[in-house]
Write a protein that holds these residues in place. Structure first.
Motif, PDB file in Angstrom:
ATOM      1  N   UNK A   1       0.874  -1.376  -0.143  1.00 13.44           N
ATOM      2  CA  UNK A   1       0.241  -0.292  -0.072  1.00 13.44           C
ATOM      3  C   UNK A   1       0.622   1.265   0.092  1.00 13.44           C
ATOM      4  N   UNK A   2       0.473   2.208  -0.527  1.00 16.93           N
ATOM      5  CA  UNK A   2       0.365   3.896  -0.485  1.00 16.93           C
ATOM      6  C   UNK A   2      -0.334   5.013  -0.240  1.00 16.93           C
ATOM      7  N   UNK A   3      -0.402   5.462   0.360  1.00 20.43           N
ATOM      8  CA  UNK A   3      -1.101   6.499   0.182  1.00 20.43           C
ATOM      9  C   UNK A   3      -0.442   8.028  -0.352  1.00 20.43           C
ATOM     10  N   UNK A   4      -0.774   8.540  -1.579  1.00 19.96           N
ATOM     11  CA  UNK A   4      -0.763   9.762  -1.742  1.00 19.96           C
ATOM     12  C   UNK A   4      -1.426  10.963  -1.279  1.00 19.96           C
ATOM     13  N   UNK A   5      -0.645  12.588  -1.717  1.00 24.10           N
ATOM     14  CA  UNK A   5      -1.130  13.199  -0.724  1.00 24.10           C
ATOM     15  C   UNK A   5      -1.008  14.342  -1.507  1.00 24.10           C
ATOM     16  N   UNK A   6      -1.844  15.283  -1.748  1.00 26.32           N
ATOM     17  CA  UNK A   6      -1.860  16.659  -2.628  1.00 26.32           C
ATOM     18  C   UNK A   6      -2.115  17.764  -2.296  1.00 26.32           C
ATOM     19  N   UNK A   7      -1.761  18.247  -1.858  1.00 27.86           N
ATOM     20  CA  UNK A   7      -1.352  20.030  -1.250  1.00 27.86           C
ATOM     21  C   UNK A   7      -2.289  21.139  -2.216  1.00 27.86           C
ATOM     22  N   UNK A   8      -3.788  21.628  -2.332  1.00 28.23           N
ATOM     23  CA  UNK A   8      -4.218  22.424  -2.890  1.00 28.23           C
ATOM     24  C   UNK A   8      -5.095  23.307  -2.024  1.00 28.23           C
ATOM     25  N   UNK A   9      -5.333  24.722  -2.681  1.00 29.04           N
ATOM     26  CA  UNK A   9      -6.714  25.391  -2.039  1.00 29.04           C
ATOM     27  C   UNK A   9      -7.398  25.833  -3.075  1.00 29.04           C
ATOM     28  N   UNK A  10      -8.429  25.942  -2.355  1.00 31.85           N
ATOM     29  CA  UNK A  10      -9.316  26.335  -3.430  1.00 31.85           C
ATOM     30  C   UNK A  10     -10.404  25.672  -3.252  1.00 31.85           C
ATOM     31  N   UNK A  11     -11.644  26.004  -4.097  1.00 29.57           N
ATOM     32  CA  UNK A  11     -12.833  24.776  -4.273  1.00 29.57           C
ATOM     33  C   UNK A  11     -12.731  24.323  -5.628  1.00 29.57           C
ATOM     34  N   UNK A  12     -11.830  23.759  -5.972  1.00 33.06           N
ATOM     35  CA  UNK A  12     -12.235  23.176  -7.215  1.00 33.06           C
ATOM     36  C   UNK A  12     -12.130  20.931  -7.069  1.00 33.06           C
ATOM     37  N   UNK A  13     -12.694  20.939  -8.178  1.00 29.52           N
ATOM     38  CA  UNK A  13     -12.669  19.812  -8.035  1.00 29.52           C
ATOM     39  C   UNK A  13     -11.552  18.616  -8.246  1.00 29.52           C
ATOM     40  N   UNK A  14     -10.398  17.467  -7.711  1.00 25.80           N
ATOM     41  CA  UNK A  14      -9.405  16.556  -7.473  1.00 25.80           C
ATOM     42  C   UNK A  14      -9.666  16.021  -8.168  1.00 25.80           C
ATOM     43  N   UNK A  15      -8.719  15.521  -8.816  1.00 26.55           N
ATOM     44  CA  UNK A  15      -8.284  14.426  -9.462  1.00 26.55           C
ATOM     45  C   UNK A  15      -7.225  13.557  -9.320  1.00 26.55           C
ATOM     46  N   UNK A  16      -7.001  12.693  -9.363  1.00 29.92           N
ATOM     47  CA  UNK A  16      -5.346  11.831  -9.994  1.00 29.92           C
ATOM     48  C   UNK A  16      -4.868  11.038 -11.221  1.00 29.92           C
ATOM     49  N   UNK A  17      -4.393  11.143 -11.915  1.00 27.76           N
ATOM     50  CA  UNK A  17      -3.855  10.662 -13.260  1.00 27.76           C
ATOM     51  C   UNK A  17      -2.760   9.789 -13.110  1.00 27.76           C
ATOM     52  N   UNK A  18      -2.818   9.216 -13.588  1.00 35.91           N
ATOM     53  CA  UNK A  18      -0.862   8.571 -14.156  1.00 35.91           C
ATOM     54  C   UNK A  18      -0.441   8.098 -15.715  1.00 35.91           C
ATOM     55  N   UNK A  19       0.549   7.968 -15.669  1.00 32.08           N
ATOM     56  CA  UNK A  19       1.235   7.993 -17.112  1.00 32.08           C
ATOM     57  C   UNK A  19       2.531   6.690 -16.135  1.00 32.08           C
ATOM     58  N   UNK A  20       2.503   5.324 -17.701  1.00 32.15           N
ATOM     59  CA  UNK A  20       3.793   4.985 -17.592  1.00 32.15           C
ATOM     60  C   UNK A  20       4.789   5.013 -18.737  1.00 32.15           C
ATOM     61  N   UNK A  21       5.613   4.905 -18.647  1.00 35.40           N
ATOM     62  CA  UNK A  21       6.297   5.270 -20.008  1.00 35.40           C
ATOM     63  C   UNK A  21       6.172   4.572 -21.455  1.00 35.40           C
ATOM     64  N   UNK A  22       6.085   5.615 -22.324  1.00 35.59           N
ATOM     65  CA  UNK A  22       5.192   5.283 -23.415  1.00 35.59           C
ATOM     66  C   UNK A  22       3.681   4.661 -23.315  1.00 35.59           C
ATOM     67  N   UNK A  23       3.091   5.590 -22.662  1.00 34.01           N
ATOM     68  CA  UNK A  23       1.512   5.325 -22.387  1.00 34.01           C
ATOM     69  C   UNK A  23       0.809   6.615 -22.326  1.00 34.01           C
ATOM     70  N   UNK A  24      -0.322   7.483 -22.596  1.00 33.02           N
ATOM     71  CA  UNK A  24      -0.639   8.386 -22.720  1.00 33.02           C
ATOM     72  C   UNK A  24      -1.358   8.125 -20.503  1.00 33.02           C
ATOM     73  N   UNK A  25      -0.996   9.755 -20.846  1.00 30.84           N
ATOM     74  CA  UNK A  25      -2.066   9.734 -19.136  1.00 30.84           C
ATOM     75  C   UNK A  25      -3.052   9.092 -19.040  1.00 30.84           C
ATOM     76  N   UNK A  26      -3.591   8.763 -17.836  1.00 32.21           N
ATOM     77  CA  UNK A  26      -5.016   7.997 -17.717  1.00 32.21           C
ATOM     78  C   UNK A  26      -5.519   8.337 -16.210  1.00 32.21           C
ATOM     79  N   UNK A  27      -6.808   8.671 -16.616  1.00 31.90           N
ATOM     80  CA  UNK A  27      -7.557   8.849 -15.517  1.00 31.90           C
ATOM     81  C   UNK A  27      -7.415   7.295 -14.484  1.00 31.90           C
TER      82      UNK A  27
END
Length: 121
Positions: A17-43
Motif C-alpha cells: 500500500x501507498x498513500x499519495x497526498x496533494x495540497x491545493x487551495x480552492x474549491x476545485x474538483x481534484x483528481x489523480x491521473x497516471x502515466x506509464x512510460x510510453x503510454x498516455x496519461x490515464x484517469x
C-alpha cells in the motif's frame, strides 16, 4: 495560479500500500491521473469539492480510494493491493470541472509535478 504539491510516492512490493497526498487551495474538483512510460496519461480517480461524489477507473476500483480534507486543502489517494501494472508517475490535478469531464485530462487546469510509484519485488 494554483500550485499543487504532491507527496507519498515510492517503491512498494506487489500487494503493498501507498498513500499519495496533494495540497491545493480552492474549491476545485481534484483528481489523480497516471502515466506509464510510453503510454498516455490515464484517469485514476476524481472527487468533487464537497466530497459528495467520486469516480474511479475500472482498473483501480475496489483497491484505490480518493478522499479530501478541505480544512487542510489536501486530497489523498490511498492505494491498496498494488500491482506491477500500477507502476507509473502519478499526477494530481485540479479544476472547475463539470461532472462529464471529471475523467478527462482536458477537464483540469492545474497539475502537480508528478510523483513516481513503482510496484516491484
Amino acid at each position: 495560479q494554483v500550485e499543487l504539491v504532491e507527496s507519498g510516492g515510492g517503491l512498494v512490493q506487489p500487494g503493498g500500500s501507498l498513500k499519495l497526498s496533494c495540497a491545493a487551495s480552492g474549491r476545485y474538483v481534484m483528481a489523480w491521473f497516471r502515466q506509464a512510460p510510453g503510454k498516455d496519461r490515464e484517469f485514476v480517480a476524481s472527487i468533487k469539492w464537497n466530497a459528495g461524489s467520486s469516480y474511479y477507473a475500472d482498473s483501480v476500483k475496489g483497491r484505490f480510494t480518493i478522499s479530501r480534507d478541505n480544512a487542510k486543502n489536501t486530497a489523498y489517494l490511498q492505494m491498496n493491493s498494488l500491482k506491477p501494472e500500477d507502476t507509473a508517475v502519478y499526477y494530481c490535478a485540479a479544476g472547475n470541472t463539470i461532472t462529464s469531464m471529471m475523467r478527462d485530462v482536458r477537464g483540469y487546469t492545474y497539475w502537480g509535478q508528478g510523483t513516481q510509484v513503482t510496484v516491484s519485488s
